[in-house]
Design a protein around this motif. Structure first.
Motif, PDB file in Angstrom:
ATOM      1  N   ARG A 150      -4.424 -84.718  46.716  1.00 10.56           N
ATOM      2  CA  ARG A 150      -3.174 -85.120  47.327  1.00 10.56           C
ATOM      3  C   ARG A 150      -3.257 -86.564  47.811  1.00 10.56           C
ATOM      4  NH1 ARG A 150      -3.336 -84.504  52.994  1.00 10.56           N
ATOM      5  NH2 ARG A 150      -1.139 -83.951  53.142  1.00 10.56           N
ATOM      6  N   LYS A 151      -2.077 -87.155  47.998  1.00  4.55           N
ATOM      7  CA  LYS A 151      -1.984 -88.456  48.639  1.00  4.55           C
ATOM      8  C   LYS A 151      -2.361 -88.292  50.111  1.00  4.55           C
ATOM      9  CE  LYS A 151       2.353 -88.389  47.532  1.00  4.55           C
ATOM     10  NZ  LYS A 151       3.806 -88.709  47.425  1.00  4.55           N
ATOM     11  N   PRO A 152      -2.938 -89.284  50.763  1.00  4.91           N
ATOM     12  CA  PRO A 152      -3.157 -90.657  50.283  1.00  4.91           C
ATOM     13  C   PRO A 152      -4.509 -90.907  49.629  1.00  4.91           C
ATOM     14  CG  PRO A 152      -3.652 -90.554  52.618  1.00  4.91           C
ATOM     15  CD  PRO A 152      -3.211 -89.162  52.205  1.00  4.91           C
ATOM     16  N   ASN A 153      -5.223 -89.873  49.201  1.00  3.41           N
ATOM     17  CA  ASN A 153      -6.534 -90.066  48.595  1.00  3.41           C
ATOM     18  C   ASN A 153      -6.444 -90.893  47.311  1.00  3.41           C
ATOM     19  OD1 ASN A 153      -7.607 -88.461  50.641  1.00  3.41           O
ATOM     20  ND2 ASN A 153      -7.441 -86.593  49.440  1.00  3.41           N
ATOM     21  N   ARG A 154      -7.396 -91.765  47.133  1.00  4.24           N
ATOM     22  CA  ARG A 154      -7.404 -92.670  45.983  1.00  4.24           C
ATOM     23  C   ARG A 154      -7.469 -91.911  44.661  1.00  4.24           C
ATOM     24  NH1 ARG A 154      -9.411 -98.101  46.969  1.00  4.24           N
ATOM     25  NH2 ARG A 154     -10.286 -98.061  44.874  1.00  4.24           N
ATOM     26  N   GLU A 155      -8.150 -90.754  44.681  1.00  2.00           N
ATOM     27  CA  GLU A 155      -8.427 -90.041  43.438  1.00  2.00           C
ATOM     28  C   GLU A 155      -7.172 -89.679  42.654  1.00  2.00           C
ATOM     29  OE1 GLU A 155     -11.879 -89.754  46.086  1.00  2.00           O
ATOM     30  OE2 GLU A 155      -9.740 -89.327  46.375  1.00  2.00           O
ATOM     31  N   ILE A 156      -6.119 -89.307  43.346  1.00  2.00           N
ATOM     32  CA  ILE A 156      -4.920 -88.900  42.633  1.00  2.00           C
ATOM     33  C   ILE A 156      -4.245 -90.089  41.957  1.00  2.00           C
ATOM     34  CG2 ILE A 156      -3.460 -89.064  44.711  1.00  2.00           C
ATOM     35  CD1 ILE A 156      -3.061 -86.629  41.731  1.00  2.00           C
ATOM     36  N   PHE A 157      -4.275 -91.243  42.612  1.00  2.00           N
ATOM     37  CA  PHE A 157      -3.718 -92.454  41.994  1.00  2.00           C
ATOM     38  C   PHE A 157      -4.576 -92.891  40.805  1.00  2.00           C
ATOM     39  CE2 PHE A 157      -2.085 -92.621  46.330  1.00  2.00           C
ATOM     40  CZ  PHE A 157      -0.751 -92.935  46.121  1.00  2.00           C
ATOM     41  N   GLU A 158      -5.891 -92.837  40.981  1.00  2.00           N
ATOM     42  CA  GLU A 158      -6.802 -93.239  39.902  1.00  2.00           C
ATOM     43  C   GLU A 158      -6.656 -92.311  38.695  1.00  2.00           C
ATOM     44  OE1 GLU A 158     -10.360 -95.197  42.669  1.00  2.00           O
ATOM     45  OE2 GLU A 158     -10.410 -93.065  42.147  1.00  2.00           O
ATOM     46  N   ARG A 159      -6.434 -91.041  38.957  1.00  2.00           N
ATOM     47  CA  ARG A 159      -6.247 -90.088  37.856  1.00  2.00           C
ATOM     48  C   ARG A 159      -4.989 -90.420  37.057  1.00  2.00           C
ATOM     49  NH1 ARG A 159      -6.347 -83.452  38.084  1.00  2.00           N
ATOM     50  NH2 ARG A 159      -5.318 -83.097  36.092  1.00  2.00           N
ATOM     51  N   SER A 177       6.113 -92.697  52.865  1.00  2.00           N
ATOM     52  CA  SER A 177       5.021 -92.558  53.833  1.00  2.00           C
ATOM     53  C   SER A 177       4.106 -93.771  53.758  1.00  2.00           C
ATOM     54  CB  SER A 177       4.208 -91.293  53.566  1.00  2.00           C
ATOM     55  OG  SER A 177       4.999 -90.140  53.776  1.00  2.00           O
ATOM     56  N   PRO A 178       3.915 -94.483  54.868  1.00  2.00           N
ATOM     57  CA  PRO A 178       3.143 -95.736  54.846  1.00  2.00           C
ATOM     58  C   PRO A 178       1.701 -95.561  54.412  1.00  2.00           C
ATOM     59  CG  PRO A 178       3.608 -95.055  57.112  1.00  2.00           C
ATOM     60  CD  PRO A 178       4.442 -94.193  56.228  1.00  2.00           C
ATOM     61  N   GLN A 179       1.066 -94.428  54.736  1.00  2.00           N
ATOM     62  CA  GLN A 179      -0.331 -94.233  54.358  1.00  2.00           C
ATOM     63  C   GLN A 179      -0.483 -94.078  52.854  1.00  2.00           C
ATOM     64  OE1 GLN A 179       1.601 -92.072  55.911  1.00  2.00           O
ATOM     65  NE2 GLN A 179       1.001 -89.937  55.617  1.00  2.00           N
ATOM     66  N   HIS A 180       0.532 -93.549  52.189  1.00  2.00           N
ATOM     67  CA  HIS A 180       0.490 -93.424  50.734  1.00  2.00           C
ATOM     68  C   HIS A 180       0.683 -94.792  50.076  1.00  2.00           C
ATOM     69  CE1 HIS A 180       2.142 -89.072  51.420  1.00  2.00           C
ATOM     70  NE2 HIS A 180       0.905 -89.222  51.839  1.00  2.00           N
ATOM     71  N   ILE A 181       1.589 -95.554  50.620  1.00  2.00           N
ATOM     72  CA  ILE A 181       1.826 -96.918  50.131  1.00  2.00           C
ATOM     73  C   ILE A 181       0.563 -97.758  50.269  1.00  2.00           C
ATOM     74  CG2 ILE A 181       3.053 -99.078  50.641  1.00  2.00           C
ATOM     75  CD1 ILE A 181       4.822 -97.124  49.163  1.00  2.00           C
ATOM     76  N   ALA A 182      -0.144 -97.597  51.377  1.00  2.00           N
ATOM     77  CA  ALA A 182      -1.345 -98.394  51.630  1.00  2.00           C
ATOM     78  C   ALA A 182      -2.412 -98.160  50.567  1.00  2.00           C
ATOM     79  CB  ALA A 182      -1.903 -98.071  53.023  1.00  2.00           C
ATOM     80  N   THR A 183      -2.612 -96.911  50.186  1.00  2.00           N
ATOM     81  CA  THR A 183      -3.611 -96.611  49.157  1.00  2.00           C
ATOM     82  C   THR A 183      -3.223 -97.219  47.815  1.00  2.00           C
ATOM     83  OG1 THR A 183      -4.205 -94.527  50.239  1.00  2.00           O
ATOM     84  CG2 THR A 183      -4.819 -94.765  47.931  1.00  2.00           C
ATOM     85  N   ALA A 184      -1.966 -97.096  47.454  1.00  2.00           N
ATOM     86  CA  ALA A 184      -1.507 -97.674  46.186  1.00  2.00           C
ATOM     87  C   ALA A 184      -1.738 -99.176  46.162  1.00  2.00           C
ATOM     88  CB  ALA A 184      -0.026 -97.352  45.977  1.00  2.00           C
ATOM     89  N   LYS A 185      -1.448 -99.839  47.259  1.00  2.00           N
ATOM     90  CA  LYS A 185      -1.649-101.291  47.337  1.00  2.00           C
ATOM     91  C   LYS A 185      -3.119-101.652  47.177  1.00  2.00           C
ATOM     92  CE  LYS A 185       2.315-102.831  50.085  1.00  2.00           C
ATOM     93  NZ  LYS A 185       2.745-103.461  51.364  1.00  2.00           N
ATOM     94  N   GLU A 186      -4.010-100.859  47.752  1.00  2.00           N
ATOM     95  CA  GLU A 186      -5.444-101.113  47.631  1.00  2.00           C
ATOM     96  C   GLU A 186      -5.890-101.096  46.179  1.00  2.00           C
ATOM     97  OE1 GLU A 186      -7.382 -98.180  49.956  1.00  2.00           O
ATOM     98  OE2 GLU A 186      -6.663 -98.957  51.890  1.00  2.00           O
ATOM     99  N   LEU A 187      -5.201-100.315  45.361  1.00  2.00           N
ATOM    100  CA  LEU A 187      -5.549-100.196  43.944  1.00  2.00           C
ATOM    101  C   LEU A 187      -4.828-101.216  43.079  1.00  2.00           C
ATOM    102  CD1 LEU A 187      -5.534 -96.303  43.701  1.00  2.00           C
ATOM    103  CD2 LEU A 187      -7.532 -97.798  43.642  1.00  2.00           C
ATOM    104  N   GLY A 188      -4.035-102.075  43.708  1.00  2.00           N
ATOM    105  CA  GLY A 188      -3.336-103.117  42.958  1.00  2.00           C
ATOM    106  C   GLY A 188      -1.999-102.704  42.395  1.00  2.00           C
TER     107      GLY A 188
END
Length: 209
Positions: A150-159, A177-188
Motif C-alpha cells: 500500500r501507499k505510501p510505501n515505495r514498493e508499490i510505486f516501484e512495482r 494525501s500528502p504522504q503519498h505525494i511525498a513518496t512519488a516525488k522521491e522517486l522522480g
C-alpha cells in the motif's frame, strides 16, 4: 507547469470517488463503537485496517474483530453498512475526463482499499452509471488488498513503474494525501496534490496544457 507526461496514475477515494470518512465514523458511533475515531483515521490506521488494506485479512476476520471491540452486539450487515457509508458517488464529469485522457495517456489506478469497499464502489458505479467496474477506465489497476502492498510505501510505486515500463519523469501521480505525494516525488514522479476543495476536473487539463 507539468510537461512530458505520457502516463497518469490516479488515486481513487477523494480523487475520482467522493468520500466522507465522517459518515462511517458516525454510523459506527451510533451503533455503539464510541471510540471508532481513535481506531480509524485517514492519516493513521490501526493494524486491523492495515491488514484489511493489504489483504492479510478478509471480510469475515474484519467483521469478527469489530464485533469483539464493540460494546454492543453488531450484526455483519450493520458493520458492512457502516464501513461502506463513507463511499458516496462518482461524478460523471470525472468519468468523462478519464475517457478523454485515455485517448492520449496510459492510465493506471492505484488505491489503498479493501475487498469490502471494492465490491461496494463497483455497485455504486453500476447503479448510478451502468458501468460494471472502475477498471474499465484504466489500462491497469492496483488495489492494495490485491497486490499486498500500500501507499505510501515505495514498493508499490516501484512495482508500477517496472511492470508498466514507465519512466518516472514521464509519469504523473494524482492523490489527495500528502504522504503519498511525498513518496512519488522521491522517486522522480511528477505529482498533483489535490488539497481540500480541489478537484481533478479543475486541475488536470490546466496542469497538462
Amino acid at each position: 507547469m507539468i510537461k512530458g507526461i505520457k502516463h497518469i496514475i490516479f488515486d481513487l477515494g477523494g480523487v475520482l470517488l467522493n468520500i466522507d470518512y465522517n459518515l462511517t465514523e458516525q454510523v459506527f458511533v451510533d451503533a455503539g463503537i464510541t471510540n471508532f475515531g481513535e481506531l480509524y483515521a485517514q492519516l493513521g490506521q490501526t493494524e486491523l485496517f492495515d491488514h484489511l488494506e493489504i489483504g492479510k485479512i478478509g471480510t469475515d476476520e474484519f467483521v469478527e474483530a469489530l464485533q469483539k471491540i464493540s460494546s454492543v452486539l453488531l450484526t455483519r450487515e450493520q458493520i458492512l453498512h457502516a464501513w461502506n457509508a463513507m463511499l458516496l458517488d462518482f461524478p460523471v464529469r470525472r468519468l468523462q475526463l478519464l475517457q478523454q485522457l485515455r485517448l492520449y495517456y496510459d492510465l493506471v489506478l492505484l488505491s489503498n482499499t479493501n475487498e469490502i469497499h471494492e465490491e461496494s464502489f463497483n455497485k455504486i458505479l453500476m447503479s448510478d452509471r451502468g458501468i460494471p467496474n472502475i477498471g474499465v477506465f484504466f489500462d491497469r489497476v492496483y488495489f492494495s488488498h490485491r497486490v499486498g502492498m500500500r501507499k505510501p510505501n515505495r514498493e508499490i510505486f516501484e512495482r508500477i513503474l517496472e511492470e508498466c515500463s514507465f519512466k518516472p519523469e514521464h509519469t504523473l501521480f494524482i492523490d489527495d494525501s500528502p504522504q503519498h505525494i511525498a513518496t512519488a516525488k522521491e522517486l522522480g514522479i511528477q505529482t498533483i496534490y489535490l488539497e481540500k476543495g480541489m478537484t481533478i476536473e479543475e486541475t488536470v487539463f490546466k496542469s497538462l496544457k
